[in-house]
Enzyme design. Structure first.
Site, PDB file in Angstrom:
ATOM      1  N   GLU A   1       0.819  -1.210   0.000  1.00  0.00           N
ATOM      2  CA  GLU A   1       0.000   0.000   0.000  1.00  0.00           C
ATOM      3  C   GLU A   1       0.856   1.264   0.000  1.00  0.00           C
ATOM      4  O   GLU A   1       0.393   2.317  -0.441  1.00  0.00           O
ATOM      5  CB  GLU A   1      -0.931   0.015   1.216  1.00  0.00           C
ATOM      6  CG  GLU A   1      -2.122  -0.906   1.066  1.00  0.00           C
ATOM      7  CD  GLU A   1      -3.194  -0.660   2.112  1.00  0.00           C
ATOM      8  OE1 GLU A   1      -4.315  -1.149   1.911  1.00  0.00           O
ATOM      9  OE2 GLU A   1      -2.919   0.015   3.128  1.00  0.00           O
TER      10      GLU A   1
ATOM     11  N   HIS B   1       9.587 -25.977   0.361  1.00  0.00           N
ATOM     12  CA  HIS B   1       8.946 -27.091  -0.352  1.00  0.00           C
ATOM     13  C   HIS B   1       7.858 -26.607  -1.303  1.00  0.00           C
ATOM     14  O   HIS B   1       7.119 -27.439  -1.841  1.00  0.00           O
ATOM     15  CB  HIS B   1       8.363 -28.072   0.664  1.00  0.00           C
ATOM     16  CG  HIS B   1       9.380 -28.640   1.594  1.00  0.00           C
ATOM     17  ND1 HIS B   1      10.181 -29.713   1.288  1.00  0.00           N
ATOM     18  CD2 HIS B   1       9.758 -28.246   2.844  1.00  0.00           C
ATOM     19  CE1 HIS B   1      10.991 -29.977   2.294  1.00  0.00           C
ATOM     20  NE2 HIS B   1      10.757 -29.094   3.257  1.00  0.00           N
TER      21      HIS B   1
ATOM     22  N   LYS C   1     -13.372   0.580  -2.276  1.00  0.00           N
ATOM     23  CA  LYS C   1     -14.318   0.778  -1.168  1.00  0.00           C
ATOM     24  C   LYS C   1     -15.595   1.463  -1.669  1.00  0.00           C
ATOM     25  O   LYS C   1     -16.712   1.100  -1.276  1.00  0.00           O
ATOM     26  CB  LYS C   1     -13.661   1.622  -0.083  1.00  0.00           C
ATOM     27  CG  LYS C   1     -12.497   0.933   0.624  1.00  0.00           C
ATOM     28  CD  LYS C   1     -11.906   1.834   1.694  1.00  0.00           C
ATOM     29  CE  LYS C   1     -10.746   1.153   2.403  1.00  0.00           C
ATOM     30  NZ  LYS C   1     -10.129   2.019   3.439  1.00  0.00           N
TER      31      LYS C   1
END
Length: 425
Positions: free
Chosen positions: A279, A300, A415
């Protein structure tokens, strides 16, 4: 200092006249001096409160004596927050054992099956809720808050709502604040000048941490040491790391920033860093993508790509030298099988340390850009130091890239659209 930072395979020999990366690094490092002076001025004038928090203690005493913590006997606390309103607290609470009481849960999801157990029956009666949204408008928190209030109100009316909730948001008339006022829920102020992703050392992180028995004064003490050093020392760890990030970005097209601690307790730290970096730095077409990992697990899953794929990543391994209290491994339990001889007389922590060192050497031998951060133990002061280091590294790197480390303009579009979709627009 509570940690040591080293760079592996990032520079050529000191006598190599064609070591362009070292030249670019030193140039960027010199540029951090102006940034440091500016940050010190902002700290001293109160214009950047996150840099003032490490020197404060009275607010921590006030929190520790707050009735919500001191006068209640709840078995469980739920932190109703997401992103910056939750991740910093998760980092701090990770220092405690998960089975310690009171239990602290984080609703950093909208999956109802995670929330439902705390909203019914005996759990509801024994659970207190911390409702956290900096702006007081975050859609996820508003939705969760309404569920909490409905459950408590149906169970015991407005008095139960008031006694089992505490809200943290900016002052003023925002939705969370208005809900709190309507139901008599006490409000604590979230400083409007402290961004969510930088709020871990503020009340947002401190309150859950104190609930969990974490010594926040030690956390801030560790942060203060790093901050003082970064503002005064031209070769401090955060400034050097920012300079290298910038040089790698400019000269080698490094566009991925991998953080992999070899400590399970630091897994929430990688999620906190991911938000902080993404951000802050991802603006105007610039920035590198943070990748969080955990050693040895991700050896892995991702190591093959890292070793044999494109050299476009900057790797950071956090290596903990602290020994655990596990028993010495008894190879006799496997009839002293020769293929297990390497485990004889070792603890689990020694296996982890060996794998961390092996991964570091393998990455360096493959010509990958690598940084190692070594810690002797993982405690409050060390964690505070790491939090401040990565906040400062992020801020310095952003300014070197000429982007604002404190805003997030693109996120606001999402938003806004979420609310429009729900309204049918």
């Amino acid at each position: 200092m509570n940690y040591k930072q080293t760079f592996e395979n990032c520079f050529g020999e000191a006598t190599d006249k064609k070591d362009w990366l070292r030249t670019a690094f030193l140039k960027s490092l010199a540029q951090t001096e102006t940034i440091a002076v500016s940050l010190e001025t902002m700290r001293d004038t109160g214009r950047l409160p996150i840099l003032g928090l490490p020197y404060q203690e009275q607010d921590l005493d006030d929190l520790a004596n707050h009735p919500f913590l001191k006068d209640n006997d709840f078995k469980r606390y739920v932190v109703v927050g997401i992103g910056g309103s939750s991740l910093g607290a998760q980092v701090l609470v990770s220092l405690r054992d998960k089975d310690d009481e009171p239990y602290i849960h984080f609703w950093d999801t909208l999956d109802y099956h995670v929330m439902k157990p705390h909203l019914t029956g005996k759990k509801l009666q024994n659970t207190a809720f911390l409702l956290i949204s900096k702006s007081g408008t975050t859609p996820e928190i508003m939705a969760q808050t309404l569920l909490v209030i409905e459950a408590l109100n149906n169970s015991g009316g407005a008095e139960q709502v008031r006694s089992q909730c505490l809200a943290i948001c900016e002052p003023g008339n925002n939705p969370l604040g208005l809900i709190a006022d309507k139901w008599g829920i006490e409000r604590l102020d979230h400083d409007p000048n402290v961004g969510g992703r930088y709020s871990g050392l503020s009340v947002v992180g401190a309150l859950p941490a104190i609930l969990g028995g974490i010594d926040m004064k030690k956390v801030r003490r560790g942060a203060r040491k790093v901050l003082d050093d970064a503002l005064q020392n031209a070769e401090s760890a955060p400034r050097a790391a920012a300079a290298l990030n910038h040089a790698l970005y400019d000269l080698h097209g490094v566009r991925m920033n991998v953080l992999m601690p070899y400590a399970k307790q630091l897994e929430p730290f990688t999620h906190w860093f991911r938000q902080l970096w993404a951000e802050s730095i991802g603006k105007d077409g610039r920035g590198s993508t943070p990748l969080n990992a955990l050693g040895p697990i991700d050896q892995h899953s991702q190591l093959q790509l890292w070793l044999d794929g494109p050299n476009d990543k900057f790797f950071t391994l956090i290596i903990n030298h602290q020994q655990d209290e596990s028993p010495i491994m008894d190879v006799g339990l496997a009839d002293n099988h020769p293929e297990l001889e390497y485990l004889r007389d070792h603890r689990i922590s020694e296996v982890v340390l060996a794998e961390a060192n092996a991964t570091a050497k393998t990455l360096a031998d493959r010509g990958k850009f690598l940084r190692c951060i070594y810690i002797d133990k993982l405690d409050e002061e060390t964690l505070g130091a790491l939090i401040m280091h990565f906040m400062l590294e992020t801020i310095f790197t952003c300014y070197l890239l000429d982007v604002n480390p404190f805003d997030q303009p693109a996120v606001e579009d999402g938003k806004r659209l979420t609310k429009e979709y729900l309204k049918g627009d």
